[in-house]
Design a protein around this motif. Structure first.
Motif, PDB file in Angstrom:
ATOM      1  N   TRP A 185      52.091   2.758   0.271  1.00 30.30           N
ATOM      2  CA  TRP A 185      50.912   3.384  -0.309  1.00 30.30           C
ATOM      3  C   TRP A 185      49.761   2.374  -0.224  1.00 30.30           C
ATOM      4  O   TRP A 185      49.969   1.203   0.033  1.00 30.30           O
ATOM      5  N   GLY A 186      48.587   2.874  -0.492  1.00 29.32           N
ATOM      6  CA  GLY A 186      47.421   2.005  -0.629  1.00 29.32           C
ATOM      7  C   GLY A 186      46.820   1.543   0.679  1.00 29.32           C
ATOM      8  O   GLY A 186      47.320   1.877   1.747  1.00 29.32           O
ATOM      9  N   PRO A 187      45.730   0.807   0.552  1.00 29.07           N
ATOM     10  CA  PRO A 187      45.113   0.427  -0.704  1.00 29.07           C
ATOM     11  C   PRO A 187      44.529   1.641  -1.410  1.00 29.07           C
ATOM     12  O   PRO A 187      44.026   2.565  -0.786  1.00 29.07           O
ATOM     13  N   ASN A 188      44.604   1.605  -2.728  1.00 21.92           N
ATOM     14  CA  ASN A 188      44.146   2.723  -3.538  1.00 21.92           C
ATOM     15  C   ASN A 188      42.622   2.789  -3.625  1.00 21.92           C
ATOM     16  O   ASN A 188      41.963   1.756  -3.657  1.00 21.92           O
ATOM     17  N   THR A 189      42.128   4.003  -3.731  1.00 20.47           N
ATOM     18  CA  THR A 189      40.758   4.204  -4.200  1.00 20.47           C
ATOM     19  C   THR A 189      40.815   4.118  -5.720  1.00 20.47           C
ATOM     20  O   THR A 189      41.911   4.183  -6.317  1.00 20.47           O
ATOM     21  N   LEU A 190      39.685   4.023  -6.358  1.00 24.83           N
ATOM     22  CA  LEU A 190      39.677   3.993  -7.817  1.00 24.83           C
ATOM     23  C   LEU A 190      40.263   5.285  -8.390  1.00 24.83           C
ATOM     24  O   LEU A 190      41.005   5.255  -9.380  1.00 24.83           O
ATOM     25  N   ASP A 191      39.999   6.414  -7.730  1.00 33.51           N
ATOM     26  CA  ASP A 191      40.591   7.688  -8.182  1.00 33.51           C
ATOM     27  C   ASP A 191      42.113   7.674  -8.036  1.00 33.51           C
ATOM     28  O   ASP A 191      42.823   8.213  -8.891  1.00 33.51           O
ATOM     29  N   ASP A 192      42.626   7.078  -6.947  1.00 30.31           N
ATOM     30  CA  ASP A 192      44.086   6.944  -6.778  1.00 30.31           C
ATOM     31  C   ASP A 192      44.681   6.157  -7.938  1.00 30.31           C
ATOM     32  O   ASP A 192      45.721   6.527  -8.487  1.00 30.31           O
ATOM     33  N   THR A 193      44.026   5.062  -8.295  1.00 29.50           N
ATOM     34  CA  THR A 193      44.531   4.214  -9.377  1.00 29.50           C
ATOM     35  C   THR A 193      44.477   4.950 -10.709  1.00 29.50           C
ATOM     36  O   THR A 193      45.419   4.869 -11.507  1.00 29.50           O
ATOM     37  N   ARG A 194      43.392   5.683 -10.953  1.00 31.32           N
ATOM     38  CA  ARG A 194      43.310   6.475 -12.192  1.00 31.32           C
ATOM     39  C   ARG A 194      44.466   7.478 -12.263  1.00 31.32           C
ATOM     40  O   ARG A 194      45.090   7.655 -13.318  1.00 31.32           O
ATOM     41  N   ALA A 195      44.745   8.141 -11.146  1.00 23.86           N
ATOM     42  CA  ALA A 195      45.840   9.120 -11.108  1.00 23.86           C
ATOM     43  C   ALA A 195      47.186   8.436 -11.347  1.00 23.86           C
ATOM     44  O   ALA A 195      48.035   8.960 -12.071  1.00 23.86           O
ATOM     45  N   PHE A 196      47.380   7.270 -10.745  1.00 23.95           N
ATOM     46  CA  PHE A 196      48.629   6.518 -10.935  1.00 23.95           C
ATOM     47  C   PHE A 196      48.819   6.155 -12.410  1.00 23.95           C
ATOM     48  O   PHE A 196      49.896   6.354 -12.973  1.00 23.95           O
ATOM     49  N   VAL A 197      47.788   5.610 -13.036  1.00 25.27           N
ATOM     50  CA  VAL A 197      47.887   5.238 -14.447  1.00 25.27           C
ATOM     51  C   VAL A 197      48.203   6.468 -15.290  1.00 25.27           C
ATOM     52  O   VAL A 197      49.077   6.423 -16.174  1.00 25.27           O
ATOM     53  N   ALA A 198      47.548   7.580 -15.029  1.00 26.00           N
ATOM     54  CA  ALA A 198      47.815   8.818 -15.778  1.00 26.00           C
ATOM     55  C   ALA A 198      49.270   9.263 -15.588  1.00 26.00           C
ATOM     56  O   ALA A 198      49.929   9.659 -16.567  1.00 26.00           O
ATOM     57  N   GLU A 199      49.789   9.185 -14.367  1.00 26.04           N
ATOM     58  CA  GLU A 199      51.197   9.546 -14.102  1.00 26.04           C
ATOM     59  C   GLU A 199      52.150   8.645 -14.881  1.00 26.04           C
ATOM     60  O   GLU A 199      53.166   9.112 -15.415  1.00 26.04           O
ATOM     61  N   GLN A 200      51.836   7.362 -14.939  1.00 25.05           N
ATOM     62  CA  GLN A 200      52.717   6.420 -15.626  1.00 25.05           C
ATOM     63  C   GLN A 200      52.720   6.633 -17.134  1.00 25.05           C
ATOM     64  O   GLN A 200      53.746   6.434 -17.785  1.00 25.05           O
ATOM     65  N   LEU A 201      51.595   7.047 -17.683  1.00 25.29           N
ATOM     66  CA  LEU A 201      51.539   7.342 -19.113  1.00 25.29           C
ATOM     67  C   LEU A 201      52.439   8.531 -19.448  1.00 25.29           C
ATOM     68  O   LEU A 201      53.154   8.519 -20.453  1.00 25.29           O
ATOM     69  N   VAL A 202      52.426   9.541 -18.593  1.00 28.14           N
ATOM     70  CA  VAL A 202      53.298  10.706 -18.786  1.00 28.14           C
ATOM     71  C   VAL A 202      54.761  10.299 -18.630  1.00 28.14           C
ATOM     72  O   VAL A 202      55.614  10.654 -19.442  1.00 28.14           O
ATOM     73  N   ALA A 203      55.069   9.518 -17.578  1.00 23.74           N
ATOM     74  CA  ALA A 203      56.445   9.090 -17.319  1.00 23.74           C
ATOM     75  C   ALA A 203      57.001   8.263 -18.480  1.00 23.74           C
ATOM     76  O   ALA A 203      58.165   8.407 -18.870  1.00 23.74           O
ATOM     77  N   ALA A 204      56.165   7.387 -19.046  1.00 27.79           N
ATOM     78  CA  ALA A 204      56.620   6.527 -20.142  1.00 27.79           C
ATOM     79  C   ALA A 204      56.930   7.321 -21.407  1.00 27.79           C
ATOM     80  O   ALA A 204      57.746   6.897 -22.222  1.00 27.79           O
ATOM     81  N   ALA A 205      56.295   8.465 -21.565  1.00 35.26           N
ATOM     82  CA  ALA A 205      56.503   9.285 -22.757  1.00 35.26           C
ATOM     83  C   ALA A 205      57.664  10.271 -22.615  1.00 35.26           C
ATOM     84  O   ALA A 205      58.058  10.904 -23.597  1.00 35.26           O
ATOM     85  N   ALA A 206      58.222  10.398 -21.420  1.00 37.91           N
ATOM     86  CA  ALA A 206      59.296  11.366 -21.184  1.00 37.91           C
ATOM     87  C   ALA A 206      60.557  10.964 -21.947  1.00 37.91           C
ATOM     88  O   ALA A 206      60.945   9.796 -21.939  1.00 37.91           O
ATOM     89  N   PRO A 207      61.210  11.934 -22.605  1.00 37.99           N
ATOM     90  CA  PRO A 207      62.426  11.599 -23.351  1.00 37.99           C
ATOM     91  C   PRO A 207      63.570  11.122 -22.454  1.00 37.99           C
ATOM     92  O   PRO A 207      64.402  10.341 -22.878  1.00 37.99           O
ATOM     93  N   ASP A 208      63.601  11.578 -21.218  1.00 37.55           N
ATOM     94  CA  ASP A 208      64.641  11.167 -20.271  1.00 37.55           C
ATOM     95  C   ASP A 208      64.050  10.221 -19.217  1.00 37.55           C
ATOM     96  O   ASP A 208      64.303  10.349 -18.033  1.00 37.55           O
ATOM     97  N   ARG A 209      63.297   9.274 -19.672  1.00 39.92           N
ATOM     98  CA  ARG A 209      62.562   8.341 -18.816  1.00 39.92           C
ATOM     99  C   ARG A 209      63.477   7.708 -17.771  1.00 39.92           C
ATOM    100  O   ARG A 209      64.464   7.067 -18.093  1.00 39.92           O
ATOM    101  N   ARG A 210      63.092   7.879 -16.497  1.00 44.76           N
ATOM    102  CA  ARG A 210      63.870   7.301 -15.396  1.00 44.76           C
ATOM    103  C   ARG A 210      63.061   6.289 -14.597  1.00 44.76           C
ATOM    104  O   ARG A 210      63.632   5.575 -13.784  1.00 44.76           O
ATOM    105  N   THR A 211      61.754   6.269 -14.790  1.00 45.09           N
ATOM    106  CA  THR A 211      60.897   5.313 -14.110  1.00 45.09           C
ATOM    107  C   THR A 211      60.231   4.443 -15.164  1.00 45.09           C
ATOM    108  O   THR A 211      59.587   4.958 -16.069  1.00 45.09           O
ATOM    109  N   HIS A 212      60.416   3.155 -15.028  1.00 50.38           N
ATOM    110  CA  HIS A 212      59.890   2.201 -16.001  1.00 50.38           C
ATOM    111  C   HIS A 212      58.947   1.258 -15.280  1.00 50.38           C
ATOM    112  O   HIS A 212      59.378   0.282 -14.687  1.00 50.38           O
ATOM    113  N   ASN A 213      57.667   1.591 -15.326  1.00 48.57           N
ATOM    114  CA  ASN A 213      56.650   0.803 -14.641  1.00 48.57           C
ATOM    115  C   ASN A 213      55.989  -0.104 -15.662  1.00 48.57           C
ATOM    116  O   ASN A 213      55.452   0.372 -16.653  1.00 48.57           O
ATOM    117  N   ARG A 214      56.039  -1.391 -15.422  1.00 49.60           N
ATOM    118  CA  ARG A 214      55.475  -2.369 -16.341  1.00 49.60           C
ATOM    119  C   ARG A 214      54.397  -3.192 -15.647  1.00 49.60           C
ATOM    120  O   ARG A 214      54.506  -3.501 -14.454  1.00 49.60           O
TER     121      ARG A 214
END
Length: 181
Positions: free
Chosen positions: A39-68
């Protein structure tokens, strides 16, 4: 991973927060840093979308992706990211990958973060096997994986496609029973 921060002698590994877009974009938007990524290099919009996806993933009760985020403990500066993905919970298998800002390459941070993620994967998550891949041309990443205790298992030919071109990947793995540094 657990929902708690990880600490190493020089680093803090923490979940991504809504205000981290600029810090993530500092490495995700750098063409040299992303040279071996699929992937990449990201545009700023790509990065915003990635951060938003990670916030949703971190809140999932069956979390399978742990991005730190990898945060330098001394300065508090975000210097990269590391992700552990649970590939197959039934088979206790996961894989991980990392990325660092260019101004922090060659200082052992990727190895330090990788060891922390492996310890957590085998300890708290009870994984049996953890894998990672890297581009054959990325000798620095191959060294990080080996210093972290992974063994090279082989070459996966035409494993990934980027920019319309097939790329090979080196496969590395470590078992819970393997000795690690």
């Amino acid at each position: 991973m657990a929902d708690t921060d990880l600490h190493t002698p020089r680093l803090l590994l923490r979940d991504i927060a809504p205000g981290d877009v600029d810090a993530v974009h500092a490495y995700a938007g750098d063409p040299e840093v992303c040279r071996f990524m699929v992937w990449g290099p990201n545009t700023l919009d790509d990065t915003r979308a990635f951060v938003a996806e990670q916030l949703v993933a971190a809140a999932a009760p069956d979390r399978r992706t742990h991005n730190r985020l990898i945060v330098h403990a001394g300065s508090g500066q975000v210097i990269g990211g590391i992700e552990l993905r649970l590939e197959s919970p039934a088979n206790q298998r996961g894989d991980f990958g990392y990325i660092l800002r260019r101004d922090h390459w060659g200082q052992g941070y990727a190895t330090e973060a990788s060891r922390a993620v492996l310890d957590l994967g085998f300890g708290q998550l009870g994984l049996h096997r953890i894998t990672a891949t890297c581009d054959p041309g990325n000798t620095a990443s191959a060294r990080v994986l080996e210093k972290s205790g992974l063994r090279r298992e082989g070459l996966m030919r035409q494993h990934l496609r980027r920019g319309g071109q097939w790329r090979d990947s080196l496969l590395y793995a470590v078992l819970a029973s393997d000795e690690r540094p």
